[in-house]
Write an enzyme that holds these catalytic residues in place. Structure first.
Site, PDB file in Angstrom:
ATOM      1  N   SER A   1      11.709 -18.455   8.461  1.00  0.00           N
ATOM      2  CA  SER A   1      12.803 -17.983   7.628  1.00  0.00           C
ATOM      3  C   SER A   1      12.962 -18.934   6.453  1.00  0.00           C
ATOM      4  O   SER A   1      12.710 -20.131   6.570  1.00  0.00           O
ATOM      5  CB  SER A   1      14.102 -17.934   8.440  1.00  0.00           C
ATOM      6  OG  SER A   1      15.230 -17.818   7.597  1.00  0.00           O
TER       7      SER A   1
ATOM      8  N   LYS B   1      14.152 -20.141  13.353  1.00  0.00           N
ATOM      9  CA  LYS B   1      13.720 -18.777  13.648  1.00  0.00           C
ATOM     10  C   LYS B   1      12.201 -18.665  13.743  1.00  0.00           C
ATOM     11  O   LYS B   1      11.462 -19.339  13.028  1.00  0.00           O
ATOM     12  CB  LYS B   1      14.222 -17.801  12.580  1.00  0.00           C
ATOM     13  CG  LYS B   1      15.713 -17.579  12.585  1.00  0.00           C
ATOM     14  CD  LYS B   1      16.100 -16.389  11.728  1.00  0.00           C
ATOM     15  CE  LYS B   1      15.704 -15.082  12.378  1.00  0.00           C
ATOM     16  NZ  LYS B   1      16.094 -13.912  11.564  1.00  0.00           N
TER      17      LYS B   1
ATOM     18  N   ASN C   1      10.320 -15.336  13.567  1.00  0.00           N
ATOM     19  CA  ASN C   1      10.430 -13.888  13.445  1.00  0.00           C
ATOM     20  C   ASN C   1       9.134 -13.187  13.859  1.00  0.00           C
ATOM     21  O   ASN C   1       8.041 -13.699  13.618  1.00  0.00           O
ATOM     22  CB  ASN C   1      10.740 -13.515  11.994  1.00  0.00           C
ATOM     23  CG  ASN C   1      12.080 -14.032  11.539  1.00  0.00           C
ATOM     24  OD1 ASN C   1      13.037 -14.028  12.304  1.00  0.00           O
ATOM     25  ND2 ASN C   1      12.148 -14.499  10.305  1.00  0.00           N
TER      26      ASN C   1
ATOM     27  N   ARG D   1      -9.781  25.387  -9.915  1.00  0.00           N
ATOM     28  CA  ARG D   1      -9.582  23.939  -9.875  1.00  0.00           C
ATOM     29  C   ARG D   1      -8.129  23.697 -10.240  1.00  0.00           C
ATOM     30  O   ARG D   1      -7.596  24.336 -11.142  1.00  0.00           O
ATOM     31  CB  ARG D   1     -10.525  23.207 -10.825  1.00  0.00           C
ATOM     32  CG  ARG D   1     -11.962  23.141 -10.309  1.00  0.00           C
ATOM     33  CD  ARG D   1     -12.902  22.490 -11.300  1.00  0.00           C
ATOM     34  NE  ARG D   1     -12.543  21.106 -11.546  1.00  0.00           N
ATOM     35  CZ  ARG D   1     -12.973  20.433 -12.612  1.00  0.00           C
ATOM     36  NH1 ARG D   1     -13.730  21.024 -13.528  1.00  0.00           N
ATOM     37  NH2 ARG D   1     -12.626  19.179 -12.773  1.00  0.00           N
TER      38      ARG D   1
END
Length: 364
Positions: free
Chosen positions: A231, A237, A239, A271
């Protein structure tokens, strides 16, 4: 290829870059004239000039003819672009399947290792009945195997139709085209099938990532990524970054595949006027994002940390509630509840793992 908007994009390598597109178009023209042409060192110039004609083939042909070769006679721009896209898609899918083989092998090992690891099943977010982590992994593995088999069934046809699909110029020039070479200017199933298979791949990868995201929540703590991301403000943290990025891809892939179908719906006359043009960048984004997601999923599976003791503790804490169904079924059958209530979970794990091993053995 660096892309600040899509962290991890470099995992897709050179697939579907502008330079790769240019090389693929030159390869198509080379095949048509029967000799290898030099790729012009004029990517930016060709890109800038593409707007006036609506596609990059027109300026490319001019640059190629400056090499002294009369290229492109009998072809139309869509022949070159479609054939080039299919060449690139075929190469990308081959690399994608190599990453999925890593995922399959990792999941097969994980399912076997945790065939008997008890945990509580969750349905509609709530505790349900006992299960095993191996059974959960077998469900992940089934989705990946299904996705890879869809990729294996894809075809990447060349496009040789001429100005309006009749091959009139080719016939006039005496250029024979084999009957098995399709002309699909306004029949876009070759493109939509690729898109669907790619979206199915990110679906399968997200099946894994979503469970990791839920099961790695601190209050659950049954799984963890091997090397969690950090973080910018909270150094404590870790994550589940890979899972987040895989989920990101899966949230955007269906819309890209839907755009390919919308482009197919918009085909008109002999087309299309815009529907065809909408495919190129859409397919590029879908291919690259799927490649990135599969590579990240392979790393996620390889580094996954399983907290079996936490799984067992959660199951034990659930108490008798998770055996309520067993008691009612046993009463209906007229016998006492069995010591285990796992049904044929182990047999299912064995079946899926065996399928995975066959799949890997059969892979080219």
């Amino acid at each position: 290829m660096a892309d600040l908007f899509w962290p991890g994009d470099e995992r897709a390598g050179l697939h579907f870059t502008s330079a790769a597109f240019l090389r693929a178009m030159v390869a198509v023209e080379s095949d048509w004239v029967g000799r290898e042409l030099e790729v012009p060192d004029a990517l930016d110039e060709i890109s800038a000039e593409a707007e006036s004609g609506g596609n990059p083939v027109i300026p490319l042909v001019r640059h190629l003819r400056e090499q002294g070769t009369d290229v492109h006679r009998g072809l139309t721009s869509q022949d070159v672009v479609d054939s080039a896209l299919m060449r690139m898609a075929g190469a990308a899918v081959a690399d994608l399947r190599r990453d999925l083989a890593r995922v399959v092998g990792g999941l097969a090992d994980l399912a076997s290792a945790h065939r008997e690891t008890p945990m509580v099943a969750r349905t509609l977010t709530q505790h349900a009945v006992p299960t095993t982590f191996g059974f959960r992994v077998a469900a992940w593995l089934t989705a990946v195997l299904d996705a890879d088999e869809d990729l294996a069934r894809l075809a990447f046809p060349a496009q040789l139709g001429g100005a309006a699909g009749t091959r009139a110029a080719m016939v006039e020039l005496g250029r024979a085209v084999p009957d098995d070479v399709p002309r699909w200017h306004t029949t876009r199933s070759a493109v939509t099938r690729v898109g669907d298979a790619l979206a199915g791949t990110t679906d399968a990868c997200a099946r894994i990532a979503n469970d990791v995201l839920v099961m790695s929540r601190p209050e659950i703590g049954e799984l963890a990524e091997g090397s969690g991301g950090g973080s910018s403000t909270m150094p404590n943290k870790a994550n589940p970054t890979l899972s987040v990025l895989v989920r990101r891809a899966a949230l955007t892939s269906p819309q890209l595949a839907a755009t390919l179908h919308l482009a197919a719906v918009q085909q008109v006359d002999d087309r299309a006027d815009g529907g065809w043009h909408a495919e190129w960048a859409t397919l590029r984004d879908l291919v690259r994002r799927t490649l990135v997601a599969a590579s990240q999923t392979a790393d996620l599976v390889a580094g996954l940390v399983v907290h079996a003791e936490r799984m067992a503790a959660t199951l034990a804490a659930a108490g008798d509630d998770v055996l309520a169904e067993q008691r009612s079924m046993a009463a209906a059958a007229g016998h006492a509840p069995a010591p285990s209530y796992l049904g044929d979970a182990a047999a299912y794990v064995d079946q899926v793992v065996a399928r995975a091993h066959r799949h890997l053995e059969e892979k080219p």
